[in-house]
Design an enzyme around this catalytic site. Structure first.
Site, PDB file in Angstrom:
ATOM      1  CB  THR A 220      -0.877   0.054   1.270  1.00 11.77           C
ATOM      2  OG1 THR A 220      -0.028  -0.043   2.411  1.00 11.77           O
ATOM      3  CG2 THR A 220      -1.890  -1.077   1.292  1.00 11.77           C
ATOM      4  NE  ARG A 229      -7.492   4.226   2.701  1.00  9.36           N
ATOM      5  CZ  ARG A 229      -7.107   4.014   3.961  1.00  9.36           C
ATOM      6  NH1 ARG A 229      -6.877   5.020   4.758  1.00  9.36           N
ATOM      7  NH2 ARG A 229      -6.963   2.787   4.412  1.00  9.36           N
TER       8      ARG A 229
HETATM    9  C1  LIG Z   1      -3.049  -2.844   4.771  1.00  6.10           C
HETATM   10  C2  LIG Z   1      -2.587  -4.108   4.187  1.00  6.10           C
HETATM   11  C3  LIG Z   1      -3.160  -4.624   3.011  1.00  6.10           C
HETATM   12  C4  LIG Z   1      -4.421  -4.101   2.400  1.00  6.10           C
HETATM   13  O1  LIG Z   1      -4.502  -2.824   2.064  1.00  6.10           O
HETATM   14  P1  LIG Z   1      -5.927  -2.112   1.811  1.00  6.10           P
HETATM   15  O2  LIG Z   1      -5.484  -0.856   1.187  1.00  6.10           O
HETATM   16  O3  LIG Z   1      -6.547  -1.959   3.166  1.00  6.10           O
HETATM   17  O4  LIG Z   1      -6.721  -2.983   0.908  1.00  6.10           O
HETATM   18  C5  LIG Z   1      -2.610  -5.755   2.463  1.00  6.10           C
HETATM   19  N1  LIG Z   1      -1.565  -6.370   3.033  1.00  6.10           N
HETATM   20  C6  LIG Z   1      -1.012  -5.927   4.176  1.00  6.10           C
HETATM   21  C7  LIG Z   1       0.140  -6.656   4.766  1.00  6.10           C
HETATM   22  C8  LIG Z   1      -1.508  -4.791   4.794  1.00  6.10           C
HETATM   23  O5  LIG Z   1      -0.963  -4.361   5.934  1.00  6.10           O
END
Ligand SMILES: *Cc1c(COP(=O)(O)O)cnc(C)c1O
Length: 414
Positions: A220, A229
């Site tokens: 992310t 985001r």
């Molecule tokens: C936050 C996170 C995600 C998912 O991200 P979103 O933007 O909430 O869909 C995937 N993998 C890990 C390890 C994360 O910490």
């Protein structure tokens, strides 16, 4: 906005105040800069641009192509990767794209189990990734709280997964990418390093990089990396086509160009010395906060932290995670309740709280403040046990007073 939609405008203003006044300890949250925030609120949101720079299905891409090229180039340079895709809408779709690129429904996939600190999209049963694929999970050792690489290897040899995920959402320790890579190579699996939580630390060189070990890196952009985001996938040239094809047209339609621009701005910020100093401070603050909690008798999963994240097991304090997190929230300290490894309580009502230092470090708090932060947490957790709600009001006022002295980046100052 106030004139067009007073209800939403009022709520946004209220959220600005909340973010300004509270101590935000959710390790996946941060404060983006005013420049990143500005980029997300631009006319780029008006554009459609399915495809990739130079190969679009729409005309009028004179400004969009160079924006996406800048974002990609900056991602490649910052993480020293051969290829970058900056179009995934968020971390979960980025990971789903990797299943599409490298596996078929029904294939075996492997990831850390959710209650041990993995992510839903690493094959957990309630996620599409656990329902459409055959998930195998690994965890951490009970005695050390660290990933059991022997367990990972023997499970991989036995189940022969197509994909192996490493990294997670509640992992307080350094991920051994080289060890995962040698196991993936031994069993012929594609290794995905999901660095969503630690991307900013990796960019700054305060956590080892998976680039050169993992076949593919997903992340992310909105956690320690301090961007909007969104998400990115990084890989070697040999996987570039498969990854790009999986993201578009495999899974998504038009990219969110305002987000792409904000990612580019965040990547530029993350390549500077100020950001490297920030990332070092995040880790120093977490280490000090962990020490201060240990000194007050708290149990921490794995006994401490190497990164930005601390997982506190409240079992020994006679308080469950959820009531503690709710009381802390009322006291202006925002954390989330979380399972701890080998939790004896249920996931909806677990034994721990998860805390992290990315957001408070963005506001300029330093190691000197961590004894105070630990003392506040301790007072509130104790007050849950003793039933003294006066403490929440006292702590909330003290927190607001400290935070007023450290204005939040990107937020208007009243
Ligand atoms: C936050 C996170 C995600 C998912 O991200 P979103 O933007 O909430 O869909 C995937 N993998 C890990 C390890 C994360 O910490």
């Amino acid at each position: 906005m106030a004139a067009a939609d007073p209800e939403i405008a009022r709520l946004v203003r209220a959220e600005e105040r909340l973010q300004a006044e509270t101590l935000r300890l959710i390790p996946s949250e941060n404060y983006v800069s005013a420049a990143v925030l500005a980029a997300t609120g631009t006319v780029l949101t008006n554009k459609y641009s399915e495809g990739y720079p130079g190969r679009r299905y729409y005309e009028g891409q004179q400004n969009i192509d160079p924006i996406e090229e800048l974002a990609r180039d900056r991602a490649r340079a910052l993480f020293r990767a051969e290829h970058a895709n900056v179009q995934p809408y968020s971390g979960s779709p980025a990971n789903l794209a990797l299943y599409l690129a490298f596996a078929k429904p029904g294939d075996t996939v492997m990831g850390m189990s959710l209650p041990m600190g993995g992510h839903l999209t690493h094959g957990w049963e309630v996620s599409a990734t656990g329902r459409w694929f055959r998930p195998v999970s690994y965890g951490v050792r009970r005695e050390t709280g660290r990933v059991d690489m022997d367990e990972v290897r023997s499970a991989a040899l036995f189940h022969r997964p197509k994909l192996i995920f490493c990294g997670g959402t509640a992992v307080p320790r350094t991920v051994d990418f080289a060890a995962f890579a040698s196991i993936a190579e031994e069993v012929g699996a594609v290794l995905v390093a999901d660095i969503s939580h630690i991307a900013g630390l990796v960019a700054a060189g305060v956590h080892p990089s998976p680039v050169g070990h993992a076949d593919v890196v997903s992340t992310t952009t909105h956690k320690t990396l301090r961007g909007p985001r969104g998400a990115m996938i990084l890989c070697g040239a040999e996987h570039a086509k498969a990854v790009d094809h999986a993201v578009f047209p495999g899974l998504q339609g038009g990219p969110h160009n305002h987000t792409t621009a904000a990612i580019a701005v965040a990547l530029r910020e993350a390549s500077g010395e100020d950001f490297r100093a920030y990332a070092r401070a995040v880790v120093r603050n977490a280490a000090r906060l962990a020490d201060e909690l240990l000194a007050r008798g708290y149990d921490l999963a794995s006994g401490g932290t190497d990164n930005h994240l601390i997982l506190v097991d409240l079992t020994g304090r006679g308080v469950a995670g959820k009531p503690a997190a709710k009381a802390l929230d009322r006291a202006g300290i925002v954390v989330n309740h979380n399972t701890v490894p080998y939790d004896t309580r249920r996931p909806f009502d677990p034994s721990g709280i998860r805390i992290g230092t990315p957001a408070l470090t963005s506001r300029g708090l330093t190691e000197e403040h961590m004894p105070q932060v630990a003392a506040w947490i301790d007072r509130v957790v104790e007050s849950v046990r003793t039933g003294n709600d006066l403490v929440e009001h006292q702590v909330r006022a003290e927190v607001a007073e400290l935070m007023a002295a450290y204005p939040a980046p990107g937020l208007p100052v009243d």
